[in-house]
Design an enzyme around this catalytic site. Structure first.
Site, mmCIF file in Angstrom:
data_model
loop_
_atom_site.group_PDB
_atom_site.id
_atom_site.type_symbol
_atom_site.label_atom_id
_atom_site.label_comp_id
_atom_site.label_asym_id
_atom_site.label_seq_id
_atom_site.Cartn_x
_atom_site.Cartn_y
_atom_site.Cartn_z
ATOM 1 N N ASP A 220 0.824 -1.206 0.000
ATOM 2 C CA ASP A 220 0.000 0.000 0.000
ATOM 3 C C ASP A 220 0.860 1.259 0.000
ATOM 4 O OD1 ASP A 220 -2.012 1.842 0.185
ATOM 5 O OD2 ASP A 220 -2.704 1.256 2.173
ATOM 6 N N ASP A 428 -1.935 5.167 -5.920
ATOM 7 C CA ASP A 428 -2.269 4.457 -4.684
ATOM 8 C C ASP A 428 -2.501 2.979 -4.948
ATOM 9 O OD1 ASP A 428 -3.057 3.787 -2.091
ATOM 10 O OD2 ASP A 428 -5.141 4.324 -2.479
#
Length: 577
Positions: A220, A428
């Protein structure tokens, strides 16, 4: 050796070389080469050269003596010498010089090979595959962008007492500070597994603790803190892929630790001076959360040549997870935080001088998913990359850049930015799908109505994503329908740039095939996500690209790639569970 053309005079000798070989039981002594030079005058000099045949350093090669250096007359040295002896000496000298020359090249090749092995300092990490399959609904699509939050006065987290973490009242900080890391020249490579649909995430694993244990972590770039589900004891944890991490009392980070102070830096002076631990709570954009305490333990990194390094890193010992996060933790054990924040894993490794603060990933477009990620600069191509500057803000540790416009084919889409000329874009990997601003999304949906003329009909009964089309023919892959859709082109840069930097998203980068066999749009309305005015590029649109976040030079880059292997690493070990 020279001789006169007339047969009557005796043969003339211009030089003599005597080579003494080393003893068979001690070849390291090398050869001794002795050269005599004679003229019609008295002998002038005698030159001796010793060669030591060792692998390091590379031995000098033998070269035949030049004729210009040897001018002497045979009769002055040996008045009478049989012709056969001269021939024997000449053949012997030639054979020895040839042997020395070949042998020296062999050593040179071996020397170069040894140096290649010694210069490899990269780390290789195996990982486990995620076997669980679940349907990814819009409400379940992974979307993190975690931030540290304050707990209300009545909320409780845990405290350490006799090795057990117990509750006490506390408040948590909101933000972290930028990273200023010291860097060196090694890298860590992590193979990845997972996919956009149906798993909805990409993950790797790390080996942590003593004794070392594996933990599967969701990659992440939108999260600061790496955390692992923790038996402290755990009040709300998913089953996970591996047993819960169990800290010892010495692993719990004290409140006065520098990384804890970064998290707690906005609290009032004198807050919790007697605290024995550092508490945190992270709230994600999908309203799920993770609560725990900071811990420090060994991270086991394997160097490519097989040796290990074990830096101590800080991560979250997470004992209370809530919301949709519990769904993704069925087959994983936590989150791998890769943002720019000082507490993120790349920033910690850079501050210890293990890597440069560079993060990269490459997600394949193959149906089976997977790919690789890396920490450090070694795998960054020296050419062929498109680069744009990062937005540098002390209040946001994510990977932002400025976007000028979006085109669907040749049709522009309205960014809906506050400044009509420039918007924001965010990279992201914690988001499964891509999010457009409300205006851009609405105009994209309007443009996509044209696909109905090709026999694609909207199917509202498919719960996979908000927009799905049913075809009159079976759809086996995106290739079957890609001709009905157009490429999305994102133009990056600033309003002062004459030429923009383009990021192209082909139909494979925004479409998925659902379990019903429909084609679904993997771009969602982001009006209620993040700040509502940012384009968020998720996993679906980052596939087929090598994406690099260079925190040293504050830039983001990309280049098209098959993502099948990590540069010079020909193969990577995998453990199957």
């Amino acid at each position: 050796m020279d001789s006169d053309e007339s047969p009557s005079p005796p043969p003339q000798l211009t030089g003599v070389v005597i080579i003494t070989l080393p003893p068979p039981n001690n070849p390291s002594l090398g050869k001794t080469i002795t050269a005599y030079t004679l003229t019609d005058n008295s002998p002038q000099s005698q030159q001796t050269h010793h060669q030591q045949q060792q692998e390091h350093p590379l031995p000098a090669q033998l070269h035949p003596p030049q004729d210009s250096q040897f001018n002497f007359s045979l009769p002055m040295l040996f008045p009478v010498l049989p012709r056969k002896l001269f021939l024997f000496l000449a053949i012997s000298i030639f054979a020895l010089i040839l042997y020395g020359s070949v042998f020296s090249y062999t050593l040179q090749d071996r020397y170069k090979s040894n140096n290649d092995d010694e210069n490899k300092e990269s780390f290789v990490f195996p990982l486990y595959h995620k076997f669980g399959i679940r349907e990814v609904l819009q409400r379940d699509a992974e979307f993190k962008l975690g931030r540290f939050v304050d707990l209300d006065g009545e909320s409780v987290v845990a405290s350490v007492n006799d090795g057990i973490i117990r509750p006490h009242k506390s408040k948590i900080n909101k933000k972290l500070v930028p990273s200023n890391a010291v860097a060196v020249d090694s890298s860590s490579t992590f193979p990845l597994r997972g996919n956009v649909y149906p798993d909805g995430l990409y993950f790797t694993y790390m080996i942590v603790g003593n004794p070392p244990r594996p933990y599967y972590l969701d990659m992440d770039t939108g999260s600061d803190l790496t955390w692992i589900q923790c038996d402290a004891p755990c009040s709300s944890c998913a089953k996970g892929a591996n047993p819960l991490y169990k800290p010892r009392l010495g692993n719990i980070l004290p409140y006065k630790d520098s990384l804890c102070m970064e998290i707690q830096r906005n609290h009032k002076p004198g807050y919790c001076e007697t605290c024995q631990q550092c508490d945190y709570e992270i709230e994600y954009a999908d309203h799920s959360s993770s609560m725990g305490v900071l811990a420090r333990d060994e991270l086991h990194l394997m160097i490519e040549n097989g040796s290990l390094t074990k830096p101590n890193v800080v991560f979250g010992c997470a004992y209370d997870q809530q919301g949709l996060l519990l769904n993704t933790l069925v087959k994983t054990d936590g989150i791998l935080g890769l943002s720019r924040a000082k507490v993120s894993l790349p920033s910690q490794l850079a501050s210890q001088g293990i890597i440069k603060n560079v993060v990269g990933h490459c997600l394949t477009t193959n149906a089976g998913g997977g790919g690789y990620m890396f920490l450090g600069h070694d795998l960054v191509p020296s050419w062929g990359m498109a680069w744009v500057p990062m937005l540098d803000s002390p209040f946001m540790e994510l990977y932002h850049t400025e976007i000028l416009k979006i085109n669907y084919g040749s049709s522009p889409l309205n960014l809906g930015a506050r400044n009509s000329r420039v918007g924001w874009a965010l990279f992201d990997t914690g988001s499964s799908y891509t999010y457009f601003t409300k205006q851009a999304y609405s105009e994209l949906i309007a443009s996509l109505k044209e696909v109905s003329s090709y026999g694609l009909v909207l199917d509202a009964s498919d719960p996979t994503l908000p927009v799905c089309w049913r075809a009159k023919f079976p759809i086996r892959s995106i290739v079957d329908v890609k001709q009905y859709f157009k490429t999305l082109t994102l133009h990056f840069g600033s309003k002062w740039q004459i030429v923009s930097t383009k990021f192209r998203i082909s139909p494979e980068g925004y479409l998925v095939i659902s379990k019903k066999g429909n084609i679904c749009l993997g771009i969602l309305d982001g009006s209620e996500v993040h700040n509502g005015s940012t384009i968020i590029l998720g996993d679906i649109s980052l596939r087929g690209q090598l994406v690099v976040y260079d925190n040293v030079n504050k830039r983001i880059g990309w280049a098209k790639s098959h993502c099948m292997n990590a540069g010079r690493f020909k193969s990577l070990p995998f453990l199957e569970g």
